[in-house]
Design a protein around this motif. Structure first.
Motif, short mmCIF file in Angstrom:
data_model
loop_
_atom_site.label_atom_id
_atom_site.label_comp_id
_atom_site.label_asym_id
_atom_site.label_seq_id
_atom_site.Cartn_x
_atom_site.Cartn_y
_atom_site.Cartn_z
N ALA A 193 -5.83 0.79 4.47
CA ALA A 193 -6.68 1.78 3.82
C ALA A 193 -8.07 1.86 4.45
N PRO A 207 0.82 -1.23 0.00
CA PRO A 207 0.00 0.00 0.00
C PRO A 207 0.85 1.27 0.00
N VAL A 240 -6.20 2.19 -2.34
CA VAL A 240 -5.26 3.25 -1.96
C VAL A 240 -5.41 4.44 -2.89
N PRO A 271 -4.10 -4.13 2.48
CA PRO A 271 -4.83 -2.91 2.11
C PRO A 271 -6.09 -2.69 2.95
#
Length: 513
Positions: free
Chosen positions: A293, A36, A442, A289
C-alpha cells in the motif's frame, strides 16, 4: 523405539519431516502477502485481517499439547499423516471461501492440521538423532521452515497476479500431498503408549482461554480497552488459563507437564523461543501492507522484497551450529536477540521516503538475528527433554511459541491499528467514509481513490509508517529485554543444571517404579 544407533535411514526420515515442515513454512507467509489483496476484495478491516491470521494460530497453539500426546500414544507417523490430511482439507475450504467468515473457518481447520504436524515433527528428532547430531538435524528442520518462508510470498505473489486470492490456499494441496507421501515411505513409526491420555477438559480450557485473550486484544483498539466486552474477555482469559494451570498441577499424569518448566534449560530456552516468535509474527503481519500500500508494489513484488529477511535467516541456520559449538548456546541466543533488537530499532527509523534499500538492510539483519537466536533456543529446549516425554514436551514448547505468535499478531496488530487511526487525517470526509478509511491502510487508499484525494492517500501512508515504527520499536525493546534474560538465566551448555534443579532421570526412574 527408533534410535540414532540402529536406524540407518534416519537422514531419509529427516527428509520426510523436512517435507512436512516445508508445507507449514510455505503457508506461514503466503497469507501475509495475500492479506492486502483479500482486504480489498472482501472488504476486511484490520481486525478481520488479524482474525484471518490468528484463527490459524489460536487453534494451532491450543491443540498442540493434545496433538503431541496423541502422537506418543497412537504413533507419531500416523498422526503426522492425519495432520497433513486435515491441513489439505482446510486449504480446499479456504480456496472455495466466499467471505471473511469462511476464510476464518478454513484457517481454523488448517490450524488443527498444523497442530498435529509441528510438535510431532520435532518430537521425532530426539528418537532419531543422538546429541552429537541433533543440533544439525534441528538446523535442517528449521531451514526447511525457513525455505518455505521466501517461497510462500514469491509463489503467492505470482498466483495473486494471475489468479484469484483463493489460489494461495489451493497451492497447499500438492505440498501437503507430497508431505503425506514422504511420511508414508520414509518415516519409521515411533510411539510411547505409556504417555498420558488427552484431557478434553484441559484442552477446552486452553482453547477458550487463548481465544478469549486474543479476541480481547484484537477488539480493544476499536471498542476501547475499558469496553465491558473487552474487559470481560480479558478477565475470562485469565480465569480460564489459571483454571488450566491449577487442573494440570493436580492431576496425576498431566497433559501440561509443569515439571518440565522447573528445568532451567527447558524453561528459559522456551521463553527465548516464544519471545522471538512474538517479534517475528508481528513483523510479518505489519510489513506486507507497507510494501504494497505504501511503496506501491504488487503481490509478487512484495514477496520478492521479503527475500532479504529470509536470506538472513538461511545464513543464520547454517551459522548457528558453529556459533554454539565455539561460544555456547547461551552466548548464541543472547547475541542473536541483540542483533534482532538492533534490527527493530533500525527499522523503527523508517520513513515514507526511506526507500526499499533501507528496508532491505534491516530486514536482512532481522533474519540473521532471528535464526541465530531461535535455532539454539529450540535445540536447547529439545535437548532438555527426557525421551519418554518428547511428544508432550515438544508440544508444550511449540504451544508456548504459538501463543507468543498469536499474541504478537493480536497485540502488535492492535497497536498498529490504534496508531494508524489516531494519526490518519480524515478532515472533510463524510462520517461513513472516515470510518472506512480508518479500518486499514488498504481501505484508506480505496477511499482516497474514490474521492480523488491525494492528501488522504499521503496521510494514510504517513500514518501507517508511523504505526509500523512504533511496532518495530516495541519489537526492539522486547528483543533487548529477552537478550538480557537469556544472558542471565540460560544454562551455559544444553545439559547444564542449576543447583536444586529436578533430576529428570531420577523422576523417570521413580515414575516407572
Amino acid at each position: 523405539m527408533v534410535t540414532a544407533t540402529t536406524d540407518s535411514r534416519r537422514w531419509w526420515a529427516l527428509g520426510a519431516l523436512v517435507a512436512s515442515m516445508l508445507t507449514l513454512g510455505f503457508d506461514m507467509t503466503i497469507l501475509n502477502v495475500a492479506l492486502p489483496t483479500m482486504a480489498a476484495d472482501l472488504g476486511a478491516t484490520t481486525g478481520q485481517q488479524q482474525w484471518m491470521a490468528d484463527a490459524y494460530v489460536v487453534v494451532f497453539a491450543a491443540l498442540m499439547l493434545p496433538a503431541g500426546l496423541l502422537g506418543d500414544r497412537f504413533g507419531r507417523r500416523r498422526m503426522l499423516i492425519t495432520g497433513l490430511g486435515i491441513f489439505l482439507a482446510g486449504s480446499l475450504v479456504g480456496a472455495l471461501a466466499g467471505d471473511v467468515n469462511a476464510v476464518v473457518a478454513a484457517r481454523a481447520v488448517m490450524g488443527v492440521g498444523a497442530a498435529l504436524v509441528t510438535p510431532l515433527s520435532l518430537s521425532v528428532l530426539p528418537t532419531l538423532f543422538g546429541p552429537e547430531e541433533r543440533t544439525k538435524a534441528v538446523g535442517i528442520a528449521s531451514a526447511a521452515s525457513a525455505l518455505g518462508l521466501p517461497l510462500g510470498p514469491i509463489i503467492g505473489g505470482w498466483l495473486l497476479n494471475h489468479f484469484w486470492w483463493g489460489s494461495v490456499f489451493l497451492i497447499n494441496v500438492p505440498m501437503a500431498a507430497i508431505g503425506i507421501a514422504a511420511c508414508l515411505f520414509l518415516l519409521p513409526e515411533t510411539k510411547d503408549p505409556a504417555s498420558p491420555k488427552v484431557d478434553t477438559v484441559s484442552t477446552a480450557l486452553a482453547a477458550t482461554g487463548l481465544g478469549a485473550l486474543v479476541y480481547g486484544i484484537i477488539e480493544a483498539p476499536a471498542r476501547g480497552w475499558g469496553d465491558p466486552l473487552v474487559l470481560g474477555m480479558l478477565g475470562a482469559a485469565v480465569l480460564l488459563i489459571a483454571a488450566l494451570v491449577v487442573r494440570e498441577r493436580r492431576v496425576e499424569r498431566p497433559m501440561l507437564d509443569m515439571t518440565l518448566l522447573a528445568h532451567r534449560g527447558f524453561l528459559f530456552n522456551t521463553v527465548a523461543a516464544t519471545l522471538v516468535t512474538f517479534i517475528l509474527t508481528g513483523l510479518l503481519f505489519v510489513l506486507p501492507p507497507y510494501l504494497q500500500a505504501v511503496l506501491g508494489h504488487d503481490a509478487l513484488g512484495t514477496g520478492v522484497r521479503l527475500l532479504p529477511m529470509m536470506g538472513g535467516l538461511l545464513v543464520a541456520s547454517r551459522l548457528a551450529p558453529q556459533v554454539v559449538a565455539r561460544f555456547g548456546a547461551r552466548a548464541a541466543v543472547s547475541a542473536g536477540l541483540v542483533v534482532l533488537a538492533f534490527a527493530g530499532f533500525l527499522g523503527s527509523r523508517t520513513t515514507v521516503h526511506s526507500g526499499y534499500g533501507f528496508v532491505a538492510l534491516w530486514l536482512t539483519i532481522t533474519g540473521l538475528g532471528f535464526g541465530l537466536s531461535l535455532i539454539p533456543a529450540m535445540n536447547g529446549g529439545l535437548s532438555a527433554l527426557p525421551r519418554d516425554r518428547a511428544g508432550s514436551g515438544s508440544g508444550l514448547l511449540m504451544t508456548l511459541r504459538q501463543v507468543g505468535g498469536a499474541i504478537g499478531i493480536a497485540l502488535l496488530g492492535s497497536l498498529l491499528a490504534g496508531a494508524f487511526r489516531d494519526r490518519l487525517d480524515v478532515t472533510g470526509l463524510p462520517a461513513g467514509a472516515a470510518d472506512t478509511a480508518g479500518e486499514s491502510v488498504v481501505a484508506a487508499h480505496l477511499v482516497a481513490e474514490r474521492a480523488g484525494s491525494a492528501e488522504l492517500a499521503a496521510s494514510a501512508n504517513s500514518a501507517y509508517v508511523h504505526g509500523m515504527g512504533i511496532v518495530l520499536l516495541v519489537c526492539g525493546i522486547a528483543a533487548l529485554v529477552s537478550a538480557l534474560l537469556a544472558a542471565a538465566f540460560l544454562p551455559g551448555t544444553p545439559d547444564a543444571e542449576e543447583p536444586g534443579a529436578p533430576d529428570m532421570a531420577a523422576e523417570r526412574a521413580d515414575a516407572r517404579q
